[in-house]
Structures are given as structure tokens and as C-alpha cells.
Design a protein around this motif. Structure first.
Motif, PDB file in Angstrom:
ATOM      1  N   PRO A   1       0.828  -1.167  -0.128  1.00  0.00           N
ATOM      2  CA  PRO A   1      -0.026   0.137  -0.121  1.00  0.00           C
ATOM      3  C   PRO A   1       0.901   1.342  -0.046  1.00  0.00           C
ATOM      4  CG  PRO A   1       0.039  -1.096   2.100  1.00  0.00           C
ATOM      5  CD  PRO A   1       0.875  -1.776   1.282  1.00  0.00           C
ATOM      6  N   PRO A   2       0.377   2.365  -0.619  1.00  0.00           N
ATOM      7  CA  PRO A   2       1.049   3.488  -0.678  1.00  0.00           C
ATOM      8  C   PRO A   2       1.204   4.183   1.113  1.00  0.00           C
ATOM      9  CG  PRO A   2      -1.074   4.089  -1.658  1.00  0.00           C
ATOM     10  CD  PRO A   2      -0.923   2.477  -0.915  1.00  0.00           C
ATOM     11  N   SER A   3       2.497   4.850   0.990  1.00  0.00           N
ATOM     12  CA  SER A   3       2.519   5.588   2.402  1.00  0.00           C
ATOM     13  C   SER A   3       2.040   6.947   2.428  1.00  0.00           C
ATOM     14  CB  SER A   3       4.076   5.317   2.671  1.00  0.00           C
ATOM     15  OG  SER A   3       4.907   6.061   1.678  1.00  0.00           O
ATOM     16  N   HIS A   4       2.080   7.514   1.013  1.00  0.00           N
ATOM     17  CA  HIS A   4       1.490   8.741   0.976  1.00  0.00           C
ATOM     18  C   HIS A   4       1.008   9.053  -0.663  1.00  0.00           C
ATOM     19  CE1 HIS A   4       5.593  10.225   0.870  1.00  0.00           C
ATOM     20  NE2 HIS A   4       5.134  10.928  -0.135  1.00  0.00           N
ATOM     21  N   LEU A   5       0.340   9.894  -0.749  1.00  0.00           N
ATOM     22  CA  LEU A   5       0.008  10.210  -2.226  1.00  0.00           C
ATOM     23  C   LEU A   5       0.373  11.348  -2.772  1.00  0.00           C
ATOM     24  CD1 LEU A   5      -3.656   9.128  -1.652  1.00  0.00           C
ATOM     25  CD2 LEU A   5      -1.917   7.784  -2.508  1.00  0.00           C
ATOM     26  N   THR A   6       0.465  11.594  -4.110  1.00  0.00           N
ATOM     27  CA  THR A   6       0.830  12.676  -4.775  1.00  0.00           C
ATOM     28  C   THR A   6      -0.651  13.440  -5.090  1.00  0.00           C
ATOM     29  OG1 THR A   6       0.609  12.150  -6.938  1.00  0.00           O
ATOM     30  CG2 THR A   6       2.866  12.190  -5.966  1.00  0.00           C
ATOM     31  N   ALA A   7      -0.726  14.692  -5.121  1.00  0.00           N
ATOM     32  CA  ALA A   7      -1.938  15.578  -5.679  1.00  0.00           C
ATOM     33  C   ALA A   7      -2.390  15.033  -6.770  1.00  0.00           C
ATOM     34  CB  ALA A   7      -1.641  16.992  -5.797  1.00  0.00           C
ATOM     35  N   ALA A   8      -1.629  14.713  -7.948  1.00  0.00           N
ATOM     36  CA  ALA A   8      -2.282  14.102  -9.181  1.00  0.00           C
ATOM     37  C   ALA A   8      -2.640  12.730  -8.857  1.00  0.00           C
ATOM     38  CB  ALA A   8      -0.829  13.765  -9.924  1.00  0.00           C
ATOM     39  N   GLU A   9      -2.192  11.919  -7.902  1.00  0.00           N
ATOM     40  CA  GLU A   9      -3.128  10.671  -7.578  1.00  0.00           C
ATOM     41  C   GLU A   9      -4.474  10.895  -6.908  1.00  0.00           C
ATOM     42  OE1 GLU A   9       0.358   7.455  -6.431  1.00  0.00           O
ATOM     43  OE2 GLU A   9       0.435   9.362  -5.181  1.00  0.00           O
ATOM     44  N   VAL A  10      -4.416  11.950  -5.974  1.00  0.00           N
ATOM     45  CA  VAL A  10      -5.830  12.373  -5.644  1.00  0.00           C
ATOM     46  C   VAL A  10      -6.734  13.052  -6.589  1.00  0.00           C
ATOM     47  CG1 VAL A  10      -6.969  13.968  -3.864  1.00  0.00           C
ATOM     48  CG2 VAL A  10      -4.887  13.129  -3.068  1.00  0.00           C
ATOM     49  N   TYR A  11      -6.392  13.729  -7.454  1.00  0.00           N
ATOM     50  CA  TYR A  11      -7.268  14.119  -8.449  1.00  0.00           C
ATOM     51  C   TYR A  11      -7.522  12.979  -9.640  1.00  0.00           C
ATOM     52  CZ  TYR A  11      -6.481  18.477  -6.273  1.00  0.00           C
ATOM     53  OH  TYR A  11      -6.424  19.698  -5.317  1.00  0.00           O
ATOM     54  N   THR A  12      -6.622  12.182  -9.645  1.00  0.00           N
ATOM     55  CA  THR A  12      -7.059  11.175 -10.736  1.00  0.00           C
ATOM     56  C   THR A  12      -8.002  10.127 -10.068  1.00  0.00           C
ATOM     57  OG1 THR A  12      -4.766  11.042 -11.759  1.00  0.00           O
ATOM     58  CG2 THR A  12      -5.947   8.843 -11.829  1.00  0.00           C
ATOM     59  N   PHE A  13      -8.194   9.847  -8.684  1.00  0.00           N
ATOM     60  CA  PHE A  13      -8.854   9.025  -8.216  1.00  0.00           C
ATOM     61  C   PHE A  13     -10.293  10.009  -8.037  1.00  0.00           C
ATOM     62  CE2 PHE A  13     -11.477   8.344  -4.099  1.00  0.00           C
ATOM     63  CZ  PHE A  13     -11.914   7.150  -4.383  1.00  0.00           C
ATOM     64  N   LEU A  14     -10.336  11.137  -7.911  1.00  0.00           N
ATOM     65  CA  LEU A  14     -11.691  11.944  -8.072  1.00  0.00           C
ATOM     66  C   LEU A  14     -12.093  12.111  -9.447  1.00  0.00           C
ATOM     67  CD1 LEU A  14     -10.762  14.517  -5.388  1.00  0.00           C
ATOM     68  CD2 LEU A  14     -12.288  12.694  -5.143  1.00  0.00           C
ATOM     69  N   GLY A  15     -11.462  11.573 -10.558  1.00  0.00           N
ATOM     70  CA  GLY A  15     -11.887  11.533 -11.833  1.00  0.00           C
ATOM     71  C   GLY A  15     -11.690  13.048 -12.439  1.00  0.00           C
ATOM     72  N   VAL A  16     -10.736  13.795 -11.990  1.00  0.00           N
ATOM     73  CA  VAL A  16     -10.402  15.115 -12.682  1.00  0.00           C
ATOM     74  C   VAL A  16      -9.227  15.267 -12.894  1.00  0.00           C
ATOM     75  CG1 VAL A  16     -12.474  16.083 -11.273  1.00  0.00           C
ATOM     76  CG2 VAL A  16     -10.456  16.194 -10.254  1.00  0.00           C
ATOM     77  N   SER A  17      -8.455  14.251 -13.335  1.00  0.00           N
ATOM     78  CA  SER A  17      -6.932  14.492 -13.735  1.00  0.00           C
ATOM     79  C   SER A  17      -6.713  15.351 -15.082  1.00  0.00           C
ATOM     80  CB  SER A  17      -6.525  12.859 -14.013  1.00  0.00           C
ATOM     81  OG  SER A  17      -6.960  12.485 -14.852  1.00  0.00           O
ATOM     82  N   ALA A  18      -7.792  15.369 -16.075  1.00  0.00           N
ATOM     83  CA  ALA A  18      -7.606  16.270 -17.232  1.00  0.00           C
ATOM     84  C   ALA A  18      -7.889  17.650 -16.751  1.00  0.00           C
ATOM     85  CB  ALA A  18      -8.832  16.003 -18.183  1.00  0.00           C
ATOM     86  N   VAL A  19      -8.832  17.994 -15.696  1.00  0.00           N
ATOM     87  CA  VAL A  19      -8.894  19.318 -15.291  1.00  0.00           C
ATOM     88  C   VAL A  19      -7.631  19.752 -14.532  1.00  0.00           C
ATOM     89  CG1 VAL A  19     -10.443  20.857 -13.984  1.00  0.00           C
ATOM     90  CG2 VAL A  19     -11.551  18.953 -15.339  1.00  0.00           C
ATOM     91  N   TYR A  20      -7.233  18.971 -13.614  1.00  0.00           N
ATOM     92  CA  TYR A  20      -5.998  19.079 -12.988  1.00  0.00           C
ATOM     93  C   TYR A  20      -4.639  19.387 -13.989  1.00  0.00           C
ATOM     94  CZ  TYR A  20      -2.342  18.492  -9.460  1.00  0.00           C
ATOM     95  OH  TYR A  20      -1.251  18.926  -8.428  1.00  0.00           O
ATOM     96  N   ALA A  21      -4.690  18.685 -14.661  1.00  0.00           N
ATOM     97  CA  ALA A  21      -3.320  19.057 -15.849  1.00  0.00           C
ATOM     98  C   ALA A  21      -3.677  20.314 -16.496  1.00  0.00           C
ATOM     99  CB  ALA A  21      -3.541  17.762 -16.903  1.00  0.00           C
ATOM    100  N   ASP A  22      -4.928  20.673 -16.796  1.00  0.00           N
ATOM    101  CA  ASP A  22      -5.071  22.119 -17.350  1.00  0.00           C
ATOM    102  C   ASP A  22      -4.624  23.103 -16.448  1.00  0.00           C
ATOM    103  OD1 ASP A  22      -6.248  20.857 -19.662  1.00  0.00           O
ATOM    104  OD2 ASP A  22      -8.328  21.384 -18.961  1.00  0.00           O
ATOM    105  N   PHE A  23      -5.047  22.866 -15.115  1.00  0.00           N
ATOM    106  CA  PHE A  23      -4.761  23.723 -13.798  1.00  0.00           C
ATOM    107  C   PHE A  23      -3.247  23.823 -13.876  1.00  0.00           C
ATOM    108  CE2 PHE A  23      -2.823  23.408  -9.624  1.00  0.00           C
ATOM    109  CZ  PHE A  23      -3.109  24.657  -9.151  1.00  0.00           C
ATOM    110  N   LEU A  24      -2.491  22.631 -14.007  1.00  0.00           N
ATOM    111  CA  LEU A  24      -0.972  22.680 -13.790  1.00  0.00           C
ATOM    112  C   LEU A  24      -0.426  23.380 -15.155  1.00  0.00           C
ATOM    113  CD1 LEU A  24      -0.094  19.101 -12.629  1.00  0.00           C
ATOM    114  CD2 LEU A  24      -0.025  21.207 -11.316  1.00  0.00           C
ATOM    115  N   ARG A  25      -1.069  23.269 -16.260  1.00  0.00           N
ATOM    116  CA  ARG A  25      -0.355  23.851 -17.504  1.00  0.00           C
ATOM    117  C   ARG A  25      -0.631  25.549 -17.454  1.00  0.00           C
ATOM    118  NH1 ARG A  25      -2.066  19.325 -19.994  1.00  0.00           N
ATOM    119  NH2 ARG A  25      -4.342  19.919 -20.313  1.00  0.00           N
ATOM    120  N   SER A  26      -1.837  25.945 -16.675  1.00  0.00           N
ATOM    121  CA  SER A  26      -2.171  27.189 -16.759  1.00  0.00           C
ATOM    122  C   SER A  26      -1.324  27.985 -15.640  1.00  0.00           C
ATOM    123  CB  SER A  26      -3.649  27.455 -16.203  1.00  0.00           C
ATOM    124  OG  SER A  26      -3.851  27.138 -14.814  1.00  0.00           O
ATOM    125  N   ARG A  27      -0.453  27.410 -14.596  1.00  0.00           N
ATOM    126  CA  ARG A  27       0.371  27.829 -13.962  1.00  0.00           C
ATOM    127  C   ARG A  27       1.578  28.494 -14.334  1.00  0.00           C
ATOM    128  NH1 ARG A  27       1.589  24.485  -9.545  1.00  0.00           N
ATOM    129  NH2 ARG A  27       1.818  26.172  -8.335  1.00  0.00           N
TER     130      ARG A  27
END
Length: 143
Positions: free
Chosen positions: A78-104
Motif C-alpha cells: 500500500p502507498p505510504s502517501h499520495l501525490t496531488a495528481a493521484e488524488v485528482y486521478t481518483f476523483l476523476g478530474v485528472s484532465a482538469v488538474y492537468a489544465d490547472f498545472l499547465r495554466s500555472r
């Protein structure tokens, strides 16, 4: 969690967390007993309010709990901790998160490394790993 419900929650004001903020969050939570003091976590993160930290914790711990359940059925570590990308992938918004990262502005070295590496090498303390459900309840105020 269905991506449709999370997609509906997305608005221009939705509060995504960078990988650096996620790393600071994990470090702040690791340094405390459960339930963590959200005011202290907020101060350690530096760019998020108490409410934002508590809300993110609920997403984070739900994702961590899911990953632990998956690991138990596959006999994987099991993972000891997670990245933000893993959290947003689980939530089903990884594409929106990728857009957020690109806009920064250009990401720091740690943001880039964390976002591109979904396996976490840091150690989440045993009290946090075994208390994922309790921490999730504490984050959502349902203790």
C-alpha cells in the motif's frame, strides 16, 4: 467516485493543490497526532486556509483508503502517501488538474518530479496509515 459529480463541482474558483502544497500538507499532518490541528496544517502549508486543508484532507484520505483497499486485494504494497495528481486521478478530474498545472507559472522542480512520479517514496507514519478512516472522519467533522 463518479467523475460526473466531481466535474460538476469544478468551477473557475475550484481550489486545486500543487504538488508542493501537497508535500507540505503531508509533512504537516505527519508531524502531528490524529486528528491534526488544521490551523497548524494551514500555517505549515502557507497558501491554504484551515477550511481548504480540512476539505483537501477528506479527498486525500478517501483516496488513500481506496488505494489501501486495492493493495489488500492485489497483495501489493500500500502507498505510504499520495501525490496531488493521484488524488485528482481518483476523483476523476485528472484532465482538469492537468489544465490547472499547465495554466500555472513554470512548476518548481519538486512539483514536476511529484506530478510525473505517481509512486511515492516518502513514509507516511503508521498512525496515519492505520487511521485513514478516522482521519477522514476528523477532516469531515464526522468523528
Amino acid at each position: 467516485m463518479g467523475s460526473g459529480s466531481m466535474q460538476q463541482m469544478m468551477s473557475p474558483a475550484f481550489d486545486f493543490w500543487s504538488e508542493e502544497e501537497n508535500r507540505l500538507f503531508v509533512s504537516a499532518v505527519e508531524s502531528q497526532n490524529f486528528p491534526p490541528e488544521w490551523k497548524t496544517v494551514s500555517a505549515r502549508v502557507g497558501s491554504k486556509t484551515v477550511e481548504q486543508c480540512s476539505s483537501y484532507a477528506a479527498f486525500y484520505y478517501k483516496t488513500l483508503q481506496h488505494r489501501h483497499q486495492q493493495a489488500a486485494t492485489t497483495e501489493a504494497q500500500p502507498p505510504s502517501h499520495l501525490t496531488a495528481a493521484e488524488v485528482y486521478t481518483f476523483l476523476g478530474v485528472s484532465a482538469v488538474y492537468a489544465d490547472f498545472l499547465r495554466s500555472r507559472p513554470p512548476a518548481s522542480a519538486s512539483d514536476h518530479a511529484s506530478a510525473s512520479n505517481s509512486s511515492s517514496n516518502g513514509q507516511w507514519p503508521a498512525r496515519a496509515t492505520s487511521g485513514a478512516t478516522n482521519a477522514s472522519n476528523a477532516a469531515s467533522g464526522t468523528n
